[in-house]
Design an enzyme around this catalytic site. Structure first.
Site, short mmCIF file in Angstrom:
data_model
loop_
_atom_site.label_atom_id
_atom_site.label_comp_id
_atom_site.label_asym_id
_atom_site.label_seq_id
_atom_site.Cartn_x
_atom_site.Cartn_y
_atom_site.Cartn_z
N ASP A 1 -4.78 -0.02 -10.15
CA ASP A 1 -6.19 -0.43 -10.22
C ASP A 1 -6.53 -0.98 -11.60
O ASP A 1 -7.11 -2.06 -11.74
CB ASP A 1 -7.10 0.76 -9.90
CG ASP A 1 -6.97 1.20 -8.46
OD1 ASP A 1 -6.30 0.50 -7.68
OD2 ASP A 1 -7.52 2.26 -8.11
N GLU B 1 0.84 -1.21 0.00
CA GLU B 1 0.00 0.00 0.00
C GLU B 1 0.86 1.25 0.00
O GLU B 1 1.83 1.35 0.77
CB GLU B 1 -0.90 -0.01 1.25
CG GLU B 1 -2.29 0.45 0.98
CD GLU B 1 -3.04 -0.48 0.03
OE1 GLU B 1 -3.23 -0.07 -1.14
OE2 GLU B 1 -3.42 -1.57 0.45
N HIS B 2 0.51 2.20 -0.85
CA HIS B 2 1.24 3.47 -1.01
C HIS B 2 2.68 3.21 -1.47
O HIS B 2 3.59 3.98 -1.19
CB HIS B 2 1.22 4.28 0.30
CG HIS B 2 -0.14 4.84 0.62
ND1 HIS B 2 -0.64 5.97 0.02
CD2 HIS B 2 -1.10 4.39 1.45
CE1 HIS B 2 -1.86 6.20 0.49
NE2 HIS B 2 -2.17 5.26 1.35
N THR B 3 2.87 2.11 -2.18
CA THR B 3 4.19 1.81 -2.77
C THR B 3 4.21 2.17 -4.26
O THR B 3 5.27 2.37 -4.83
CB THR B 3 4.51 0.31 -2.64
OG1 THR B 3 3.36 -0.44 -3.04
CG2 THR B 3 4.86 -0.06 -1.21
N ASP B 4 3.02 2.23 -4.89
CA ASP B 4 2.99 2.37 -6.35
C ASP B 4 3.67 3.65 -6.82
O ASP B 4 4.52 3.63 -7.71
CB ASP B 4 1.55 2.27 -6.89
CG ASP B 4 0.57 3.21 -6.22
OD1 ASP B 4 0.91 3.83 -5.18
OD2 ASP B 4 -0.56 3.34 -6.74
N GLY C 1 -13.70 1.65 -1.83
CA GLY C 1 -12.29 1.61 -2.19
C GLY C 1 -11.89 0.36 -2.93
O GLY C 1 -10.74 -0.06 -2.90
N LEU C 2 -12.85 -0.28 -3.62
CA LEU C 2 -12.55 -1.50 -4.38
C LEU C 2 -12.45 -1.19 -5.87
O LEU C 2 -12.50 -2.07 -6.71
CB LEU C 2 -13.62 -2.57 -4.12
CG LEU C 2 -13.78 -2.98 -2.66
CD1 LEU C 2 -14.88 -4.02 -2.51
CD2 LEU C 2 -12.47 -3.49 -2.08
N SER C 3 -12.36 0.10 -6.18
CA SER C 3 -12.06 0.58 -7.52
C SER C 3 -13.16 0.42 -8.54
O SER C 3 -12.97 -0.13 -9.61
CB SER C 3 -10.77 -0.06 -8.03
OG SER C 3 -10.10 0.88 -8.82
#
Length: 392
Positions: free
Chosen positions: A172, A32-35, A124-126
Site C-alpha cells: 500500500d 492478491e495475497h501474494t505480498d 479497501g483503497l488504503s
C-alpha cells in the site's frame, strides 16, 4: 483547494505560510495475497486520495484536524511525547509517522495540519497508507529533511506496524509513494525491485465498485490464511530449497504439492503460486498492449481467490459475476483483503452507463445492498502540490 485553505484558517488562524500536499489512494490491479508469500503485486495510485494543508510551528506542538471527522475537533499532541491513544482514532496514523521519523534521528518541529480525504471509507483503497504518506511528505518538506521516497514508504509502513499495531505488508505505502501517472507498478515484495507498466486502456476505463459490505471478517481470516500458507511453505521447505511460495513455478508446485499434507493448506499455497505467476504475466501483457488477455487474467485471479483462497464471499462474487455478464467488460475481480470491500473492472467507455445501471440492479437483487461506483484515473504518487498563491 479554496475551501480547504478557508477551513484551515478558520480552525488554526491566518498567520504563517500554508503549504499543501496530496497523497493518492491505491488499487491493486492483480496480485492478491501474494505480498506476504514473497510474490509480486501490480497496484497503481489513483487520482482520489488525501489532501493535507499544513503550516510549520516554532514549538513542538502538533495540531491535527480532519474535515472527514469534524466531530472529533482538533487533536493536540507534543511531538516529543507521542504514544498510541485509542481516542485519537484516525490521528494515530499520522502520529505514528512523526514518531518513526523522529526515532530515525531527524529533527521535526511542530505543525498545524488539516486533512481531507475523498477515498470512500471502508472501501479497501488504503486511506490509512494515504494519510501516512501525506504526513511523511509534509514532514520531509516542512523540515527540509531530504528523504528519498522509498525511505518515506518504509517509515510509513513501520508507523502502521509498530505504532498502530497493524501487521500490513509494504504494497500500500509503496504504490502510494512511488505511484506514477497512467502506469501500474510491478513490485517484488521480497526485494522491493520494481518496474512500471504504462496503462493504456484506449477506449476503456477503470471502475471501482464498492460492495458496501463492511469487512468484518477480513482481519481474522487474513491471519488464518497467512498461517495456512506458512504451514504449506514449511512442509515444502523440507524437500525444496525455497525461501517463499513466490519462489515456485507452477510446474515445481504441481510436482511437489503432495508434500503439503493438509488439503486446505495445499489450496492456499496453490493460489499464492499461481497468482504470482499470473501477476508477472499480466504485467507483460499490459506492456504489450494486450488488454483483453490482461482482463482474462483478472478473471482467473478472482476465480482463484474464490475457489482456492476462499476470501471472496457472497457480495464480492455477486458483484464480479454481475460484471462478467455485462457487454463491454474486459475483466473484473475482487481487490484488497476480501470479505467485502471493492472490485476493480475494466469497462469499455461506451458501456459505462449500462454497466453501472445493470450491475447495481443485479447486485441489489442478490444481496439487498446498493453498490457505489467510481470511475477512476491513475494519478501520480504522494507529493507537495502547490503553494497558496498557486492554489488560489
Amino acid at each position: 483547494m479554496k475551501s480547504l485553505y478557508a477551513q484551515f484558517r478558520k480552525v488554526f488562524g491566518d498567520s504563517g505560510e500554508i503549504r499543501s500536499f496530496f497523497s493518492p489512494g491505491r488499487v491493486n490491479l492483480i496480485g492478491e495475497h501474494t505480498d506476504y508469500n514473497g510474490g509480486h503485486v501490480f497496484p497503481c495510485s489513483l487520482s482520489i486520495g488525501t489532501y493535507a494543508v499544513a503550516r510549520k510551528r516554532e514549538d513542538s506542538i502538533i495540531r491535527f484536524y480532519s474535515m472527514n471527522f469534524e466531530e472529533k475537533g482538533v487533536m493536540t499532541v507534543n511531538a516529543d511525547k507521542l504514544v498510541y491513544e485509542a481516542e485519537h482514532d484516525w490521528a494515530n496514523y499520522p502520529k505514528g509517522v512523526v514518531s518513526i521519523v523522529k526515532q530515525s534521528g531527524y529533527d521535526v518541529s511542530g505543525f498545524d495540519v488539516l486533512y481531507y480525504g475523498n477515498i470512500p471509507n471502508g472501501a479497501g483503497l488504503s486511506s490509512s497508507a494515504s494519510i501516512e504518506l501525506a504526513t511523511a511528505v509534509l514532514l520531509n518538506e516542512l523540515n527540509d529533511i531530504h528523504l528519498e521516497m522509498v525511505e518515506m514508504v518504509k517509515m510509513s509502513q513501520r508507523a502502521e506496524n509498530e505504532f498502530v499495531g497493524v501487521n500490513c505488508g509494504i504494497m500500500d505505502q509503496f504504490a502510494i509513494g512511488m505511484g506514477k501517472e497512467a502506469a501500474a507498478v510491478l513490485l517484488d515484495c521480497n526485494t522491493l525491485q520494481y518496474s512500471y507498466s504504462p496503462v493504456v486502456l484506449k477506449n476503456a476505463a477503470l471502475v471501482i465498485a464498492n460492495t458496501n459490505k463492511r469487512r468484518g471478517l477480513a482481519d481474522s481470516k487474513y491471519n488464518e490464511r497467512r498461517s495456512e500458507c506458512e504451514r504449506a511453505l514449511s512442509q515444502l521447505q523440507e524437500h525444496l530449497q525455497i525461501e517463499s511460495l513466490g519462489d515456485l513455478t507452477v510446474e515445481a508446485f504441481e510436482a511437489n504439492k503432495h508434500y503439503i499434507t493438509n488439503s486446505i493448506d495445499q489450496k492456499r499455497a496453490k493460489h499464492a503460486v499461481y497468482e504470482n505467476v499470473r501477476t508477472i504475466e499480466a504485467a507483460k501483457r499490459l506492456n504489450a498492449g494486450e488488454i483483453d488477455v490482461f482482463g482474462q487474467l483478472m478473471n482467473e485471479s478472482h476465480v482463484s481467490l474464490r475457489d482456492d483462497y476462499e476470501v471472496t464471499g457472497l457480495e464480492l462474487d455477486a458483484l464480479v459475476e454481475a460484471a462478467w455478464a455485462e457487454e463491454g467488460v474486459i475483466g473484473s475481480r475482487m481487490t484488497g483483503a476480501g470479505f467485502g470491500g471493492c472490485t476493480i473492472t475494466i469497462v469499455e467507455n461506451q458501456f459505462l452507463h449500462s454497466f453501472q445501471t445493470n450491475v447495481a440492479k443485479t447486485y441489489k437483487e442478490k444481496t439487498g445492498l446498493t453498490p457505489e461506483f467510481y470511475v477512476v484515473e491513475i494519478g501520480a504518487g504522494a507529493r507537495e502540490i502547490n503553494q497558496l498563491s498557486e492554489a488560489l
